[in-house]
Motif scaffolding. Structure first.
Motif, mmCIF file in Angstrom:
data_model
loop_
_atom_site.group_PDB
_atom_site.id
_atom_site.type_symbol
_atom_site.label_atom_id
_atom_site.label_comp_id
_atom_site.label_asym_id
_atom_site.label_seq_id
_atom_site.Cartn_x
_atom_site.Cartn_y
_atom_site.Cartn_z
ATOM 1 N N LYS A 1 0.830 -1.209 0.000
ATOM 2 C CA LYS A 1 0.000 0.000 0.000
ATOM 3 C C LYS A 1 0.864 1.259 0.000
ATOM 4 C CE LYS A 1 -4.328 -1.418 0.334
ATOM 5 N NZ LYS A 1 -5.270 -1.190 -0.708
ATOM 6 N N GLU A 2 1.995 1.231 0.713
ATOM 7 C CA GLU A 2 2.853 2.401 0.778
ATOM 8 C C GLU A 2 3.587 2.646 -0.541
ATOM 9 O OE1 GLU A 2 5.088 1.194 4.205
ATOM 10 O OE2 GLU A 2 4.042 2.622 5.475
ATOM 11 N N TYR B 1 -4.583 5.252 -5.949
ATOM 12 C CA TYR B 1 -5.582 4.437 -5.269
ATOM 13 C C TYR B 1 -6.930 4.661 -5.948
ATOM 14 C CZ TYR B 1 -2.075 4.101 -1.600
ATOM 15 O OH TYR B 1 -0.920 3.874 -0.902
ATOM 16 N N GLU C 1 -10.915 2.092 -2.863
ATOM 17 C CA GLU C 1 -9.897 1.943 -1.823
ATOM 18 C C GLU C 1 -9.924 3.131 -0.855
ATOM 19 O OE1 GLU C 1 -6.169 -0.455 -3.697
ATOM 20 O OE2 GLU C 1 -6.655 1.461 -4.665
ATOM 21 N N VAL C 2 -10.070 4.332 -1.397
ATOM 22 C CA VAL C 2 -10.091 5.523 -0.552
ATOM 23 C C VAL C 2 -11.359 5.541 0.299
ATOM 24 C CG1 VAL C 2 -10.065 8.054 -0.529
ATOM 25 C CG2 VAL C 2 -8.631 6.806 -2.156
ATOM 26 N N ASP D 1 -12.997 2.984 1.336
ATOM 27 C CA ASP D 1 -12.810 1.967 2.371
ATOM 28 C C ASP D 1 -11.879 2.460 3.481
ATOM 29 O OD1 ASP D 1 -14.491 0.265 0.988
ATOM 30 O OD2 ASP D 1 -12.873 -0.977 0.168
ATOM 31 N N MET D 2 -10.857 3.235 3.119
ATOM 32 C CA MET D 2 -9.920 3.777 4.121
ATOM 33 C C MET D 2 -10.649 4.598 5.173
ATOM 34 S SD MET D 2 -6.696 5.292 2.036
ATOM 35 C CE MET D 2 -5.922 4.367 0.722
ATOM 36 N N PHE D 3 -11.657 5.345 4.721
ATOM 37 C CA PHE D 3 -12.356 6.264 5.611
ATOM 38 C C PHE D 3 -13.730 5.752 6.045
ATOM 39 C CE2 PHE D 3 -9.285 8.842 3.324
ATOM 40 C CZ PHE D 3 -8.673 9.511 4.373
ATOM 41 N N LYS E 1 -1.400 10.227 -2.990
ATOM 42 C CA LYS E 1 -1.273 10.411 -1.543
ATOM 43 C C LYS E 1 -1.712 11.814 -1.127
ATOM 44 C CE LYS E 1 2.164 6.871 -0.650
ATOM 45 N NZ LYS E 1 1.224 5.872 -0.263
ATOM 46 N N ILE F 1 -5.408 11.912 -0.912
ATOM 47 C CA ILE F 1 -5.869 11.183 0.274
ATOM 48 C C ILE F 1 -5.689 12.047 1.525
ATOM 49 C CG2 ILE F 1 -5.440 9.158 1.740
ATOM 50 C CD1 ILE F 1 -4.769 7.654 -0.921
ATOM 51 N N ARG G 1 -8.516 13.232 3.993
ATOM 52 C CA ARG G 1 -8.364 13.032 5.439
ATOM 53 C C ARG G 1 -8.674 14.326 6.207
ATOM 54 N NH1 ARG G 1 -5.787 8.947 7.267
ATOM 55 N NH2 ARG G 1 -4.396 8.805 5.471
ATOM 56 N N SER H 1 -3.985 12.971 14.523
ATOM 57 C CA SER H 1 -3.746 11.656 13.920
ATOM 58 C C SER H 1 -2.600 10.938 14.621
ATOM 59 C CB SER H 1 -3.449 11.816 12.432
ATOM 60 O OG SER H 1 -3.138 10.580 11.848
#
Length: 115
Positions: free
Chosen positions: A7-8, A13, A17-18, A20-22, A53, A56, A60, A95
């Motif tokens: 993932k890194e 993405y 996927e994004v 799902d991340m949130f 990134k 994202i 965030r 965070s």
């Protein structure tokens, strides 16, 4: 040097996927794109969104203001307009503190298991 997860290493993405991340719907991400012009995923010829990134991190930030702090979209826009740098800095600190808390809780569980 520690190994990085797959993932890194990803450059892009998908919207799924994004989302799902949130833990949000893909439609909410599309809506936020319209409301917050700094969320600008790359779109391929077939209009498929590819989030970097940077995108994202922008999602965030909006997520933090709207979902975690409970601000309205208008309030979040105003906060970002007034002082985006300070808002970003505060969100990053929160965070990091959450990650420290998770680690401490994990350590406590291990200690409880040992004793």
């Amino acid at each position: 040097m520690p190994l990085r997860s797959d993932k890194e290493l990803k450059l892009y993405y998908s919207i799924k996927e994004v989302a799902d991340m949130f833990g949000v719907a893909e439609s909410l991400l599309r809506y936020w794109e319209k409301e917050f012009p700094f969320i600008t995923p790359k779109k391929t010829g077939g209009k498929v969104r590819q989030y970097r990134k940077e995108d994202i991190e922008n999602v965030r930030l909006v997520y933090h203001l709207v979902k975690e702090k409970g601000m309205t979209l208008a309030g979040a826009k105003q906060r970002l307009k007034q002082n985006k740098e300070e808002t970003v800095s505060r969100a990053e600190i929160i965070s990091r503190l959450k990650k420290v808390k998770e680690e401490l809780v994990s350590m406590r569980k291990e200690l409880d298991y040992i004793t």
